[in-house]
Every structure is written in C-alpha cells, then in structure tokens.
Design a protein around this motif. Structure first.
Motif: not given
Length: 207
Positions: A120-126, A160-161
């Motif tokens: 859950s949540g969001t991650l970003r590849l910078v 995030c999880v």
C-alpha cells in the motif's frame, strides 16, 4: 535383544543424519533428517538415553514443519503459470514493515541488500520520476547485478507498507528449489524490457 535392536536403530539413525548433511537439495535433506530423528528417538527410548531422546524428539516437529514449508513452496513454484505474478510465490516468504512518507529506501549506487513488494502507498524512482503503485516489485535487479549496486534511488511519496526479501533469503529459496530461478529470470527480463521501452519509447509508424 533390546540392546542389539537399539544399537541397530542408532547406527541407522546416525548414518541417515550424516547423509542429510551431505545432501544439497533441501526437500530430500529434510525428509532424511526427519527419518534419522525418528530412528534416534527410538534408540534413545530403548537405551533410556534421556539427552538423546529429548534432543531428537524436539527436532522431529521442527523437521516436520520445515519439510511441509518446503513442500508448499515447491508445489507453488511447480504450479505457477507463466503469467503468475512473482509476488504470489514470493510474498509468503517476505517480511512486512511500514515506511513513512519521505523515507529514502535506497540511493543510486548503494549496495543492494533486498527487494521489495509494495502492498500500500506509493514509491518513486527518483531518476525516472516514476511512481510505483501497490502490487509493484522493485529492487530485484540489484540483487543479481555483478556489482550488487542500485541503479536508481527509491523513496516513499506516502506512508507505505512494504514486504522485503533479502539477497540471502532469495538465495535460500533458490537453493530449496532451483526452479525458482526460472521465475526470477522472468521477473528480471520483464523489468529490463520495461526499462528499455522507457528509455527508447516506440515511435508511431504506418502499417
């Protein structure tokens, strides 16, 4: 008669235990070790050897549990279709944790120590400014790169999880069943193809 039987059971158990240490495949190893424990429990009971009885008696349920876990993993991998998401067979072996907004999980050129599944949540590849949504797997290429270095920076853009799997745990899963290598290869190839398409977007052309 009892002493002879006990000695025979003990020798068989010792031979099987030694054989288990020489085996490379985890499932047969566990089965042989479990069988060895049963023989040695019988030996301990007949000889009234309490330390032996207690030690191998305790190892019996442990080996049963480990054997069932490995059998479950083997069955899941063997039954996995070509289009089965990798997360379906990796997730049961991963570790859950929470990540706060703004956390940098790793930076470009860091040593790769784990791969992640985003629940859950969001991650970003910078470097690509690409947002990863729930269900994404990330970090697997770094685990198998020759220099074990990260190629991109990853940060959390919301709470995030995630589930993590270390390089050592991945190696252990592969050791337990080499067929896992096929699914890992498929996962990495899919990621590389995605990266190639992202770097070289297709141009439209007439049919």
């Amino acid at each position: 008669m009892t002493d002879t039987l006990a000695t025979a059971l003990g020798l068989i158990g010792a031979a099987l235990m030694l054989a288990s240490y020489l085996m490379k495949s985890m499932l047969p190893l566990r089965v042989v070790a479990l069988t060895a424990c049963c023989f040695l429990v019988a030996y301990g009971a007949l000889k009234s050897a309490l330390p032996t009885l207690l030690l191998y008696g305790a190892l019996v349920p442990i080996n049963i549990k480990k054997t069932l876990q490995i059998r479950k993993l083997v069955k899941a991998i063997e039954n996995a279709r070509a289009d089965t998401p990798a997360s379906e067979w990796l997730l049961p072996h991963m570790h859950r944790r929470s990540v706060a907004t703004g956390t940098t999980l790793w930076r470009k050129d860091d040593v790769a120590t784990e791969m992640l599944y985003l629940e859950s949540g969001t991650l970003r590849l910078v470097e690509y400014d690409e947002t990863l949504q729930p269900g994404a797997l990330v970090g697997e290429i770094g685990l198998f790169a020759p220099d074990r270095r990260r190629t991109l920076t990853l940060e959390a853009t919301s709470d995030c999880v995630v589930y993590s799997l270390t390089a050592e745990e991945m190696a252990l899963l592969y050791y337990q069943n080499p067929k896992l290598g096929f699914h890992v290869m498929r996962l990495i190839v899919a990621r590389l193809m995605h990266d190639v398409q992202r770097s070289h977007p297709a141009t439209s052309s007439e049919a």
